[in-house]
Design a protein around this motif. Structure first.
Motif, PDB file in Angstrom:
ATOM      1  N   THR A  29       0.964  -1.027  -0.135  1.00  0.00           N
ATOM      2  CA  THR A  29       0.033  -0.105   0.084  1.00  0.00           C
ATOM      3  C   THR A  29       0.837   1.158   0.236  1.00  0.00           C
ATOM      4  OG1 THR A  29      -1.590  -1.265   1.246  1.00  0.00           O
ATOM      5  CG2 THR A  29      -1.877   1.313   1.218  1.00  0.00           C
ATOM      6  N   PHE A  30       0.840   1.975  -1.046  1.00  0.00           N
ATOM      7  CA  PHE A  30       1.396   3.424  -1.106  1.00  0.00           C
ATOM      8  C   PHE A  30       0.488   4.560  -1.121  1.00  0.00           C
ATOM      9  CE2 PHE A  30       4.423   0.132  -3.086  1.00  0.00           C
ATOM     10  CZ  PHE A  30       5.626   0.555  -2.304  1.00  0.00           C
ATOM     11  N   PHE A  31      -0.567   4.523  -1.960  1.00  0.00           N
ATOM     12  CA  PHE A  31      -1.392   5.649  -2.246  1.00  0.00           C
ATOM     13  C   PHE A  31      -2.838   5.135  -1.810  1.00  0.00           C
ATOM     14  CE2 PHE A  31       1.944   5.170  -5.520  1.00  0.00           C
ATOM     15  CZ  PHE A  31       2.632   6.138  -5.314  1.00  0.00           C
ATOM     16  N   ASN A  32      -3.329   6.125  -1.018  1.00  0.00           N
ATOM     17  CA  ASN A  32      -4.853   6.293  -0.589  1.00  0.00           C
ATOM     18  C   ASN A  32      -5.342   4.775  -0.268  1.00  0.00           C
ATOM     19  OD1 ASN A  32      -5.381   8.731  -1.622  1.00  0.00           O
ATOM     20  ND2 ASN A  32      -5.458   7.767  -3.706  1.00  0.00           N
ATOM     21  N   ASP A  33      -4.202   4.152   0.671  1.00  0.00           N
ATOM     22  CA  ASP A  33      -4.764   2.907   1.174  1.00  0.00           C
ATOM     23  C   ASP A  33      -5.024   1.656   0.502  1.00  0.00           C
ATOM     24  OD1 ASP A  33      -4.314   3.926   3.749  1.00  0.00           O
ATOM     25  OD2 ASP A  33      -6.429   4.613   3.983  1.00  0.00           O
ATOM     26  N   LEU A  34      -4.556   1.861  -0.974  1.00  0.00           N
ATOM     27  CA  LEU A  34      -4.573   0.789  -1.881  1.00  0.00           C
ATOM     28  C   LEU A  34      -3.173   0.579  -2.455  1.00  0.00           C
ATOM     29  CD1 LEU A  34      -7.413   2.343  -4.367  1.00  0.00           C
ATOM     30  CD2 LEU A  34      -7.799   0.673  -2.336  1.00  0.00           C
ATOM     31  N   SER A  35      -3.275  -0.741  -2.869  1.00  0.00           N
ATOM     32  CA  SER A  35      -2.002  -1.398  -3.142  1.00  0.00           C
ATOM     33  C   SER A  35      -1.793  -0.920  -4.667  1.00  0.00           C
ATOM     34  CB  SER A  35      -1.781  -2.930  -3.038  1.00  0.00           C
ATOM     35  OG  SER A  35      -2.822  -3.682  -3.995  1.00  0.00           O
ATOM     36  N   LEU A  36      -0.767  -1.164  -5.538  1.00  0.00           N
ATOM     37  CA  LEU A  36      -0.361  -0.866  -6.705  1.00  0.00           C
ATOM     38  C   LEU A  36      -1.198  -1.962  -7.372  1.00  0.00           C
ATOM     39  CD1 LEU A  36       3.523  -0.662  -6.683  1.00  0.00           C
ATOM     40  CD2 LEU A  36       1.747   1.441  -6.987  1.00  0.00           C
ATOM     41  N   PHE A  37      -1.356  -3.137  -7.069  1.00  0.00           N
ATOM     42  CA  PHE A  37      -2.443  -4.161  -7.612  1.00  0.00           C
ATOM     43  C   PHE A  37      -3.717  -3.630  -7.654  1.00  0.00           C
ATOM     44  CE2 PHE A  37      -4.970  -7.939  -6.870  1.00  0.00           C
ATOM     45  CZ  PHE A  37      -4.721  -8.775  -8.086  1.00  0.00           C
TER      46      PHE A  37
END
Length: 115
Positions: A29-37
């Motif tokens: 998780t990097f952005f907005n509590d979402l993973s790149l996947f």
């Protein structure tokens, strides 16, 4: 119809120490509590909201991939191909292409990396 093929392989070696073999960068998780996947899937759903998603990842990441996918796309059509060991991108594309030739022979394929 376009079949989006999400490439979610990886061994967790390029972004160490954050990325590990148990949780490679595409599942972090990097952005907005979402993973790149997850960000990749949301982006695809804006473009192709009802198409089945074909997802490739290592078998060791099967549970992680399913959990993250269901968090953001619980009603979508999902087809998983779990690779028994790490492969390179060309081998993963060949695997997905072979599957699609059997199940979606006349469809356009879109290969999308998740990392």
């Amino acid at each position: 119809m376009t079949i989006p093929i999400i490439l979610a392989g990886g061994m967790g070696t390029r972004l160490q120490p954050l990325s590990t073999p148990d949780k490679p960068k595409q599942f972090l998780t990097f952005f907005n509590d979402l993973s790149l996947f997850q960000i990749t899937i949301k982006r695809i759903r804006q473009w192709l909201p009802t198409q089945p998603l074909l997802l490739l990842c290592q078998a060791t990441h099967a549970t992680l991939a399913r959990e993250q996918l269901l968090q953001i796309d619980p009603a979508g059509q999902h087809i998983f191909i779990f690779e028994p060991r790490a492969q390179n991108t060309a081998a993963s594309i060949a695997t997905a292409t072979h599957y699609c030739q059997q199940h979606f022979p006349k469809e356009t394929l879109a290969f999308i990396p998740s990392d």
